[in-house]
Design an enzyme around this catalytic site. Structure first.
Site, PDB file in Angstrom:
ATOM      1  N   CYS A 166      89.597  93.675  56.122  1.00 57.25           N
ATOM      2  CA  CYS A 166      88.821  93.118  57.230  1.00 57.25           C
ATOM      3  C   CYS A 166      89.541  91.872  57.763  1.00 57.25           C
ATOM      4  O   CYS A 166      89.741  90.904  57.032  1.00 57.25           O
ATOM      5  CB  CYS A 166      87.419  92.770  56.757  1.00 57.25           C
ATOM      6  SG  CYS A 166      86.519  94.174  56.041  1.00 57.25           S
ATOM      7  N   CYS A 196      68.282  89.258  48.614  1.00 54.53           N
ATOM      8  CA  CYS A 196      69.111  90.088  49.492  1.00 54.53           C
ATOM      9  C   CYS A 196      70.461  90.261  48.813  1.00 54.53           C
ATOM     10  O   CYS A 196      71.117  89.273  48.472  1.00 54.53           O
ATOM     11  CB  CYS A 196      69.280  89.429  50.851  1.00 54.53           C
ATOM     12  SG  CYS A 196      70.295  90.378  52.011  1.00 54.53           S
ATOM     13  N   CYS A 233      88.192  88.162  57.456  1.00 51.76           N
ATOM     14  CA  CYS A 233      87.696  87.692  56.161  1.00 51.76           C
ATOM     15  C   CYS A 233      88.770  86.992  55.339  1.00 51.76           C
ATOM     16  O   CYS A 233      89.861  87.538  55.119  1.00 51.76           O
ATOM     17  CB  CYS A 233      87.114  88.863  55.370  1.00 51.76           C
ATOM     18  SG  CYS A 233      86.391  88.374  53.794  1.00 51.76           S
ATOM     19  N   CYS A 247      89.388  91.223  47.002  1.00 51.44           N
ATOM     20  CA  CYS A 247      88.838  92.389  47.702  1.00 51.44           C
ATOM     21  C   CYS A 247      89.962  93.305  48.185  1.00 51.44           C
ATOM     22  O   CYS A 247      90.947  92.841  48.775  1.00 51.44           O
ATOM     23  CB  CYS A 247      87.989  91.940  48.885  1.00 51.44           C
ATOM     24  SG  CYS A 247      87.150  93.327  49.706  1.00 51.44           S
ATOM     25  N   CYS A 278      70.626  85.089  48.745  1.00 54.63           N
ATOM     26  CA  CYS A 278      71.575  86.154  49.077  1.00 54.63           C
ATOM     27  C   CYS A 278      72.679  86.201  48.032  1.00 54.63           C
ATOM     28  O   CYS A 278      73.480  85.267  47.929  1.00 54.63           O
ATOM     29  CB  CYS A 278      72.177  85.915  50.453  1.00 54.63           C
ATOM     30  SG  CYS A 278      70.941  85.801  51.765  1.00 54.63           S
ATOM     31  N   ARG A 291      68.984  85.733  62.854  1.00 54.67           N
ATOM     32  CA  ARG A 291      69.482  84.580  62.107  1.00 54.67           C
ATOM     33  C   ARG A 291      70.770  84.039  62.713  1.00 54.67           C
ATOM     34  O   ARG A 291      71.712  84.794  62.979  1.00 54.67           O
ATOM     35  CB  ARG A 291      69.715  84.985  60.643  1.00 54.67           C
ATOM     36  CG  ARG A 291      70.164  83.856  59.753  1.00 54.67           C
ATOM     37  CD  ARG A 291      69.823  84.146  58.289  1.00 54.67           C
ATOM     38  NE  ARG A 291      70.364  85.407  57.790  1.00 54.67           N
ATOM     39  CZ  ARG A 291      69.688  86.544  57.737  1.00 54.67           C
ATOM     40  NH1 ARG A 291      68.432  86.611  58.179  1.00 54.67           N
ATOM     41  NH2 ARG A 291      70.231  87.641  57.261  1.00 54.67           N
TER      42      ARG A 291
END
Length: 343
Positions: A85, A157, A88, A81, A125, A287
């Site tokens: 962030c 999702c 992460c 990526c 997901c 959740r």
């Protein structure tokens, strides 16, 4: 001396009211929690936890009864990526030792969908690590989603990063039910955890999702060094955006990430955060997401008196507890797993 066992004519004592009950009464009547009250929840004493959980559970019960929805995460593309962030393990600045691969082939995605169905998940997901999906990744999602829905009847999702309006429309057209794109924290703090895109970029993606006619799934992470006001700001922004599903993560400070070593959350902190989000977003799906096993520990059951949804199985690059433990937890609480699409 004989003991008189005849029924007493005295009136049973009435449970004394407390501020949490008063606020729950207001919310249940259609009112709203104020930001000051949200702050009081997050600053409440540990001795008040059971009263807080009880009040929040009344709100949960009205909107979700005794049902629990299970989600299954599939890390369809790992690492690689370009974003930074700080929380992460898959970001460009992470040194965490994780698997790195491009989007998986169809057979592996289908096999994961089968496992999701077998584990009682209602929602599958599909997640990729990226700033946003490239054309190859978009086509892969467009091809696999209809097959998964037809074969296993799962809600889908998609979590694909930042989306354009055209990409959101394409996801809707292929059958995606909702898109996850977390705000992660409050707007003022966002620049401290990511510099390669902005809070406004994330909000724009959610608006594209909404305009395309899909449900919005968006939440955040607690424990990244943010202030109480940052957490409150995120909760109210999610409310104002009309987000339907809110995953609340508790930071798993993975070695090799800039936030490694951050580990100052107690189980009570997690319960306070869950309760505040329930009060602010009373009829939204809430959740308990990543980090629940690490931070809630033996108090996970109390969390489900507030939230109505959990992930079953593993997360993206970290392990969850065995699904059998989740099933036992849900059974012990007297709750029922919701599996029917559309419930």
């Amino acid at each position: 001396m004989a003991t008189d066992l005849s029924p007493s004519t005295e009136t049973a004592p009435v449970r004394s009211s407390n501020r949490f009950d008063d606020w729950a009464d207001r919310v249940l009547s259609g009112g709203e929690l104020t930001r000051d009250e949200a702050r009081q929840i997050l600053e409440s004493d540990d001795d008040e936890i059971l009263r807080l959980v009880d009040a929040a559970s009344r709100i949960r019960k009205k909107h979700f009864g005794k049902t629990v929805q299970l989600y299954f995460l599939m890390n369809a593309k790992s690492g690689l990526c370009p974003e930074d962030c700080h929380y992460c393990s898959q970001s460009k600045i992470s040194d965490a030792e994780i698997p790195k691969y491009n989007i998986l082939k169809r057979d592996k995605l289908m096999d994961a969908a089968r496992i999701a169905a077998e584990q009682g998940a209602k929602t599958y997901c599909l997640v990729i690590s990226a700033r946003g999906p490239n054309e190859r990744e978009m086509k892969a999602v467009e091809e696999i989603v209809p097959v998964i829905k037809e074969q296993y009847g799962l809600d889908i999702c998609a979590c694909l990063g930042l989306l354009s309006r055209e990409q959101a429309d394409r996801l809707k057209a292929c059958g995606v039910d909702r898109v996850n794109h977390n705000l992660n924290t409050g707007e003022e703090y966002y620049g401290k955890i990511c510099t390669t895109h902005t809070y406004a970029d994330r909000v724009e993606t959610l608006r594209h999702v909404k305009n395309a006619g899909m449900e919005m799934c968006s939440g955040g992470i607690i424990g990244m060094g943010e202030t109480i006001d940052d957490v409150i700001s995120m909760a109210f922004d999610l409310k104002d955006l009309g987000v339907q599903s809110i995953p609340l993560n508790f930071l798993n400070a993975i070695d090799g990430t800039p936030l490694q070593g951050n580990d100052d959350l107690s189980p009570q902190d997690c319960l306070r955060a869950l309760a505040m989000f329930r009060f602010v977003n009373p009829d939204r799906e809430l959740r308990i997401a990543g980090g629940r096993e690490l931070h809630l520990r033996s108090l996970q059951s109390l969390g489900l008196y507030i939230a109505n949804s959990v992930f079953v199985g593993d997360y993206l690059t970290t392990k969850g507890q065995a699904p059998e433990e989740d099933y036992q937890l849900i059974r012990d609480l007297g709750f029922d797993v919701t599996t029917k699409v559309g419930e």
